[in-house]
Design an enzyme around this catalytic site. Structure first.
Site, PDB file in Angstrom:
ATOM      1  CB  SER A  12     -68.838 -91.216 -29.937  1.00  0.00           C
ATOM      2  OG  SER A  12     -69.493 -91.505 -28.709  1.00  0.00           O
ATOM      3  CE1 TYR A 129     -70.542 -87.658 -13.272  1.00  0.00           C
ATOM      4  CE2 TYR A 129     -71.274 -85.731 -12.042  1.00  0.00           C
ATOM      5  CZ  TYR A 129     -70.769 -86.300 -13.197  1.00  0.00           C
ATOM      6  OH  TYR A 129     -70.501 -85.505 -14.291  1.00  0.00           O
TER       7      TYR A 129
END
Length: 223
Positions: A12, A129
């Site tokens: 998106s 991460y």
């Protein structure tokens, strides 16, 4: 002529949105499910999505969605660790596991996992991460070995600093100016630069790149 169909997570905005555009420009039908359709934090949602769509002819999978909570080692909570691994590593694993059988049956498929330069280098505050994105490279190599004999080519890309909302959210304007000074080409990447390369890896033009983790960082990790 066969029309390929791609599933792009995190499509998106940012890199994901540009990947979707690049694929569509190449004649690919692209699906970019919303979070209500496919919640990568929820294993049940992932299983339901695979069950509903595994026969839809998806032959390109781009695992682009990711989260990057930044915290010093002692401040990383068990919840943040689990969430980061779920979105960045476990969800891609399940999607590959769920959609690769259809690709194998068709004798053609492409999977691109969007990793990060923080999988091959790192910096403070990125324990969860970097761990997840490093694991994604390991997943890429293993699945590439298993799927290549069936015509399914799996690769990873490792972007450096990219002009996205997430980069701007994690860095002040002053920090971004300093970062630009550390990149040999003198600037951050534009999302469409990453997207064009991902689109190549997903295309029929890619016939021999398999199992690679390709760094796109303007020379940052050469230093």
């Amino acid at each position: 002529m066969h029309k390929h169909k791609a599933l792009v997570t995190g499509g998106s905005r940012g890199i994901g949105a540009e990947i979707a555009i690049a694929l569509r420009c190449g004649g690919v039908e692209v699906i970019t499910p919303s979070r209500s359709e496919l919640d990568l934090l929820d294993p049940v949602s992932i299983d339901r999505y695979i069950e509903a769509h595994h026969d839809d002819g998806i032959d390109i999978l781009v695992n682009n969605a990711g989260i990057n909570p930044i915290a010093a080692l002692e401040a990383v909570s068990a919840e943040d660790w689990a969430r980061t691994l779920q979105v960045n590593l476990t969800a891609p694993f399940r999607l590959i596991q769920g959609f690769s059988p259809g690709m194998k049956s068709a004798g053609w498929g492409r999977v691109v996992n969007v990793s990060s330069i923080w999988a091959v280098a790192s910096k403070g505050g990125r324990a969860s991460y970097s761990s997840a994105k490093s694991g994604l490279i390991g997943l890429t190599r293993t699945t590439a070995l298993e799927l290549a004999p069936h015509g399914v080519l799996v690769n990873a890309v490792c972007p450096g600093y990219v002009e996205t909302e997430l980069t701007r959210a994690n860095n002040t304007p002053e920090q971004l100016a300093a970062i630009r000074g550390t990149i040999p080409v003198g600037r951050l990447a534009q999302p469409e630069e990453i997207a064009r390369f991902v689109a190549f890896l997903c295309s029929t033009d890619n016939t021999y790149l398999v199992g690679q983790a390709l760094v796109i960082d303007g020379g940052f990790t050469c230093q």
